[in-house]
Design an enzyme around this catalytic site. Structure first.
Site, PDB file in Angstrom:
ATOM      1  CG  ASP A  16      -1.838  -1.224   1.232  1.00  0.00           C
ATOM      2  OD1 ASP A  16      -2.232  -1.693   0.148  1.00  0.00           O
ATOM      3  OD2 ASP A  16      -2.115  -1.725   2.337  1.00  0.00           O
ATOM      4  N   GLY A  18       1.498   2.953  -2.669  1.00  0.00           N
ATOM      5  CA  GLY A  18       1.037   3.822  -3.759  1.00  0.00           C
ATOM      6  C   GLY A  18       1.535   3.320  -5.113  1.00  0.00           C
ATOM      7  CE  LYS A  19       2.314  -2.556  -4.310  1.00  0.00           C
ATOM      8  NZ  LYS A  19       2.031  -2.130  -2.935  1.00  0.00           N
ATOM      9  N   GLY A  43      -4.649  -4.328  -3.645  1.00  0.00           N
ATOM     10  CA  GLY A  43      -5.635  -3.277  -3.916  1.00  0.00           C
ATOM     11  C   GLY A  43      -4.844  -2.060  -4.362  1.00  0.00           C
ATOM     12  CG  HIS A  44      -2.206  -2.155  -6.944  1.00  0.00           C
ATOM     13  ND1 HIS A  44      -1.343  -2.769  -7.810  1.00  0.00           N
ATOM     14  CD2 HIS A  44      -1.873  -2.631  -5.710  1.00  0.00           C
ATOM     15  CE1 HIS A  44      -0.534  -3.578  -7.131  1.00  0.00           C
ATOM     16  NE2 HIS A  44      -0.852  -3.515  -5.863  1.00  0.00           N
ATOM     17  CB  THR A 132      -6.462 -10.445   1.742  1.00  0.00           C
ATOM     18  OG1 THR A 132      -5.983 -11.525   0.917  1.00  0.00           O
ATOM     19  CG2 THR A 132      -5.369  -9.394   1.882  1.00  0.00           C
ATOM     20  CD  GLN A 227       0.670  -8.967  -2.489  1.00  0.00           C
ATOM     21  OE1 GLN A 227       1.313  -9.643  -3.260  1.00  0.00           O
ATOM     22  NE2 GLN A 227      -0.585  -8.646  -2.764  1.00  0.00           N
ATOM     23  CB  ALA A 310      -7.272  -0.538  -1.619  1.00  0.00           C
ATOM     24  NE  ARG A 316      -3.843   0.419   3.490  1.00  0.00           N
ATOM     25  CZ  ARG A 316      -4.039   1.231   2.438  1.00  0.00           C
ATOM     26  NH1 ARG A 316      -3.696   2.495   2.501  1.00  0.00           N
ATOM     27  NH2 ARG A 316      -4.569   0.751   1.334  1.00  0.00           N
ATOM     28  CG  ASP A 344      -0.097  14.398   0.600  1.00  0.00           C
ATOM     29  OD1 ASP A 344       0.632  13.521   0.102  1.00  0.00           O
ATOM     30  OD2 ASP A 344      -1.316  14.227   0.807  1.00  0.00           O
ATOM     31  CB  THR A 425       2.754  16.003  -2.676  1.00  0.00           C
ATOM     32  OG1 THR A 425       2.621  16.587  -3.985  1.00  0.00           O
ATOM     33  CG2 THR A 425       4.211  15.923  -2.291  1.00  0.00           C
TER      34      THR A 425
HETATM   35  P1  GDP Z   1      -0.814   0.259  -3.571  1.00  0.00           P
HETATM   36  O1  GDP Z   1      -1.407  -1.005  -3.061  1.00  0.00           O
HETATM   37  O2  GDP Z   1       0.659   0.335  -3.344  1.00  0.00           O
HETATM   38  O3  GDP Z   1      -1.173   0.553  -4.996  1.00  0.00           O
HETATM   39  O4  GDP Z   1      -1.445   1.425  -2.697  1.00  0.00           O
HETATM   40  P2  GDP Z   1      -2.994   1.570  -2.260  1.00  0.00           P
HETATM   41  O5  GDP Z   1      -3.770   2.061  -3.418  1.00  0.00           O
HETATM   42  O6  GDP Z   1      -3.469   0.359  -1.562  1.00  0.00           O
HETATM   43  O7  GDP Z   1      -2.876   2.663  -1.143  1.00  0.00           O
HETATM   44  C1  GDP Z   1      -2.347   3.926  -1.385  1.00  0.00           C
HETATM   45  C2  GDP Z   1      -3.409   4.963  -0.999  1.00  0.00           C
HETATM   46  O8  GDP Z   1      -2.807   6.244  -0.915  1.00  0.00           O
HETATM   47  C3  GDP Z   1      -4.495   5.105  -2.053  1.00  0.00           C
HETATM   48  O9  GDP Z   1      -5.679   5.500  -1.426  1.00  0.00           O
HETATM   49  C4  GDP Z   1      -3.970   6.232  -2.943  1.00  0.00           C
HETATM   50  O10 GDP Z   1      -4.996   6.929  -3.625  1.00  0.00           O
HETATM   51  C5  GDP Z   1      -3.307   7.114  -1.926  1.00  0.00           C
HETATM   52  N1  GDP Z   1      -2.137   7.861  -2.384  1.00  0.00           N
HETATM   53  C6  GDP Z   1      -1.163   7.484  -3.249  1.00  0.00           C
HETATM   54  N2  GDP Z   1      -0.192   8.427  -3.313  1.00  0.00           N
HETATM   55  C7  GDP Z   1      -0.575   9.416  -2.472  1.00  0.00           C
HETATM   56  C8  GDP Z   1       0.027  10.658  -2.055  1.00  0.00           C
HETATM   57  O11 GDP Z   1       1.112  11.023  -2.482  1.00  0.00           O
HETATM   58  N3  GDP Z   1      -0.669  11.393  -1.142  1.00  0.00           N
HETATM   59  C9  GDP Z   1      -1.859  11.010  -0.627  1.00  0.00           C
HETATM   60  N4  GDP Z   1      -2.448  11.793   0.259  1.00  0.00           N
HETATM   61  N5  GDP Z   1      -2.450   9.854  -0.984  1.00  0.00           N
HETATM   62  C10 GDP Z   1      -1.801   9.070  -1.874  1.00  0.00           C
HETATM   63  P1  IMO Z   2      -0.990  -4.227  -2.187  1.00  0.00           P
HETATM   64  O1  IMO Z   2      -0.551  -4.775  -3.516  1.00  0.00           O
HETATM   65  C1  IMO Z   2      -0.899  -4.660   2.149  1.00  0.00           C
HETATM   66  C2  IMO Z   2      -0.911  -8.737   3.732  1.00  0.00           C
HETATM   67  C3  IMO Z   2      -2.131  -9.206   4.513  1.00  0.00           C
HETATM   68  C4  IMO Z   2      -1.472 -10.162   5.486  1.00  0.00           C
HETATM   69  C5  IMO Z   2      -0.369 -10.811   4.633  1.00  0.00           C
HETATM   70  C6  IMO Z   2      -0.768 -12.166   4.048  1.00  0.00           C
HETATM   71  O2  IMO Z   2      -2.269  -3.492  -2.237  1.00  0.00           O
HETATM   72  O3  IMO Z   2       0.121  -3.449  -1.551  1.00  0.00           O
HETATM   73  P2  IMO Z   2      -2.343 -12.871   2.036  1.00  0.00           P
HETATM   74  O4  IMO Z   2      -3.819 -12.648   1.815  1.00  0.00           O
HETATM   75  O5  IMO Z   2      -1.483 -12.284   0.968  1.00  0.00           O
HETATM   76  O6  IMO Z   2      -1.995 -14.296   2.317  1.00  0.00           O
HETATM   77  O7  IMO Z   2      -2.022 -12.074   3.393  1.00  0.00           O
HETATM   78  O8  IMO Z   2      -0.101  -9.902   3.580  1.00  0.00           O
HETATM   79  N1  IMO Z   2      -1.205  -8.218   2.375  1.00  0.00           N
HETATM   80  C7  IMO Z   2      -1.147  -6.929   2.047  1.00  0.00           C
HETATM   81  N2  IMO Z   2      -0.914  -5.828   2.805  1.00  0.00           N
HETATM   82  N3  IMO Z   2      -1.072  -4.520   0.816  1.00  0.00           N
HETATM   83  C8  IMO Z   2      -1.279  -5.602   0.052  1.00  0.00           C
HETATM   84  O9  IMO Z   2      -1.307  -5.549  -1.296  1.00  0.00           O
HETATM   85  C9  IMO Z   2      -1.370  -6.877   0.658  1.00  0.00           C
HETATM   86  N4  IMO Z   2      -1.594  -8.131   0.203  1.00  0.00           N
HETATM   87  C10 IMO Z   2      -1.469  -8.942   1.256  1.00  0.00           C
HETATM   88  O10 IMO Z   2      -2.759  -8.141   5.160  1.00  0.00           O
HETATM   89  O11 IMO Z   2      -0.835  -9.442   6.509  1.00  0.00           O
HETATM   90 MG    MG Z   3      -2.925  -1.641  -1.774  1.00  0.00          MG
END
Ligand code: GDP
Ligand code: IMO
Ligand code: MG
Length: 440
Positions: A16, A18-19, A43-44, A132, A227, A310, A316, A344, A425
């Site tokens: 999570d 911000g990939k 969840g991206h 998850t 992840q 997400a 979190r 930010d 940001t």
């Molecule tokens: P991922 O799994 O790495 O793709 O990240 P997630 O989407 O699960 O979580 C990142 C969260 O932070 C999402 O709600 C994005 O919209 C948000 N986000 C990403 N970059 C930024 C940032 O620079 N600032 C803020 N405030 N939110 C961000």
């Molecule tokens: P993204 O791609 C954050 C965590 C779960 C748990 C552990 C094992 O959005 O960054 P699993 O269901 O994979 O066997 O769970 O990994 N986990 C994540 N945490 N972001 C994710 O994906 C995750 N995918 C799995 O919360 O701790």
């Molecule tokens: Mg995510």
């Protein structure tokens, strides 16, 4: 010939970071985006002109109509999740099925994997991983045990049926007799599989060959990790990890490309730290949103950063930046550059702490231990820096950033030993500052 760039995006912390946002941003320059591990546990989030899309299984290039999306052999594929995601995206007018290609070698996640995932978590009690619940671990186990069904098995439904009968009998035995859980009905599952095969067959493709052909034509590609590094099955905080190689090496094995073809490893790094699920987190600022009790800075980071999963919606856990964890991440990914996100979110903090080492049994550690047990006794050592208390939202040049924010970024770069090449940001695609373009 044009020079192609193959860019790998990985999360450097616990996911999570911000990939999704960054993959979407950079895909204007690539022919295809390839997911190489994980599944719909990811969840991206992509935000474009205020409109939010959350992707779980489909690569984050899908919102750009001229980009193809590949699901590599390293991904565990849940056909029901795929069906849902395709339907949702196509309802917005996007062409998905014509642009999505799936490796025949993708292990399938079927209903019994989900049932096993849930049953195992219950059985672990207070030692639950906090998965998850998507069946990820059990599907990877089947792959390694060489009994799993794969996407390519949809090509021959009579042998699919036999394999399914055999595998299901094995897992139902475990579910009923070991976990005392409900077995999965073969008839219902078989019906669903017949439907899935119709959807998946036209999308099957030789992904390694497509990758090689694009590269031969001088086209760039993006490899999208899911992840984060500290959730890596081998190098993460075992056993509180996911079941795949989330690190850059996974891009080669999980997509089907030689490591020498990968040109740039971009580590997406949150300006603080978060973790969802169980497991060690030395810099955690413990706060519980249900009772509104705990650390006020943990609360502020979680609230301003909207730190809720997400995929599962779970709160979190939040904490200070952990340079010890990041050093390991830089080392095992071979990071070329970092993209620092969510700066930010820290805009209003008076003071900021950065963990620079751990103290463990009278020893100072600059790198993390290898298993969760050893983390128990690690206590973080912090450096404190002043906050900038100015908005950085949407910052569009390095020069206009507040000095304290620049100092913070420079300090992180020095501690981790990797330059920050992109700064984010805000959640929107536009709220990004490219300091050094990974394509150049
Ligand atoms: P991922 O799994 O790495 O793709 O990240 P997630 O989407 O699960 O979580 C990142 C969260 O932070 C999402 O709600 C994005 O919209 C948000 N986000 C990403 N970059 C930024 C940032 O620079 N600032 C803020 N405030 N939110 C961000
Ligand atoms: P993204 O791609 C954050 C965590 C779960 C748990 C552990 C094992 O959005 O960054 P699993 O269901 O994979 O066997 O769970 O990994 N986990 C994540 N945490 N972001 C994710 O994906 C995750 N995918 C799995 O919360 O701790
Ligand atoms: Mg995510």
């Amino acid at each position: 010939m044009m020079s192609k760039r193959n860019i790998v995006v990985v999360g450097t912390q616990w996911g999570d970071e911000g990939k999704g946002k960054i993959v979407d941003l950079l895909t204007d320059r690539v022919a295809a985006v390839i997911r190489f591990q994980g599944g719909h546990n990811a969840g991206h989030t992509l935000v474009i002109d205020g409109q939010k899309t959350v992707l779980h299984l489909i690569p984050s290039g899908i919102l750009r109509e001229d980009v193809e999306c590949f699901i590599g052999n390293g991904v565990v594929l849940a056909p029901d999740a795929l069906e849902r995601e395709v339907t949702q995206l196509e309802a917005t007018g996007l062409n998905v099925q014509t642009r999505l290609k799936i490796s025949e070698a993708c292990p399938l996640i079927l209903d019994y994997h989900v049932a096993l995932d849930v049953a195992r978590e219950v059985a672990r009690g207070n030692k639950a991983i906090g998965t998850t619940g998507r069946g990820i671990g059990p599907a990877y186990e089947d792959k390694v045990a060489r009994r799993g069904l794969r996407a390519g098995d949809f090509k021959n439904m009579s042998s699919f049926k036999l394999k399914l009968q055999e595998t299901l009998a094995y897992h139902n035995y475990m579910l009923e007799h070991y976990y005392k859980a409900e077995p999965i009905s073969f008839d219902l599952l078989w019906k669903k599989c017949e439907r899935y095969s119709q959807m998946i067959l036209p999308m099957l493709a030789d992904i390694p060959n497509l990758i090689a052909s694009y590269n031969r034509e001088g086209k760039s590609l993006m490899f999208e990790g899911a992840q984060g590094t500290l959730l890596d099955i081998d190098q993460g905080t075992y056993p509180y990890v996911t079941s795949s190689n989330t690190t850059a090496g996974g891009a080669a094995s999980g997509a089907g490309i030689g490591p020498t073809e990968l040109d740039y490893i971009l580590g997406i790094t949150k300006a603080y730290a978060t973790r969802v699920g169980g497991g060690p987190f030395p810099t955690e600022l413990l706060y519980d949103c249900d009772t509104d009790k705990g650390d006020p800075i943990g609360k502020e980071l979680g609230t301003r950063g909207h730190e809720f999963g997400a995929t599962t919606g779970r709160q979190r856990r939040c904490g200070w930046f952990d340079a010890v964890a990041l050093r390991r991440s830089a080392q095992i990914n071979g990071l070329t550059g970092m993209c620092l996100t969510k700066l930010d979110v820290m805009d209003e903090l008076k003071e900021i702490k950065i963990c620079i080492s751990y103290e463990q049994n009278g020893e100072t550690l600059l790198l993390p231990p290898s298993s969760a047990d050893e983390y128990e006794t690690c206590v973080p050592n912090y450096v404190t820096m002043p906050g900038w208390q100015t908005s950085t939202v949407g910052a569009d040049s390095w020069d206009t950033l507040p000095q304290a924010a620049k100092d913070y970024i420079r300090f992180l770069e020095k501690e981790v030993g990797v330059p920050v090449s992109i700064l984010s940001t805000g959640p929107d695609r536009s709220e990004t500052l490219v300091i050094k373009d990974p394509f150049e």
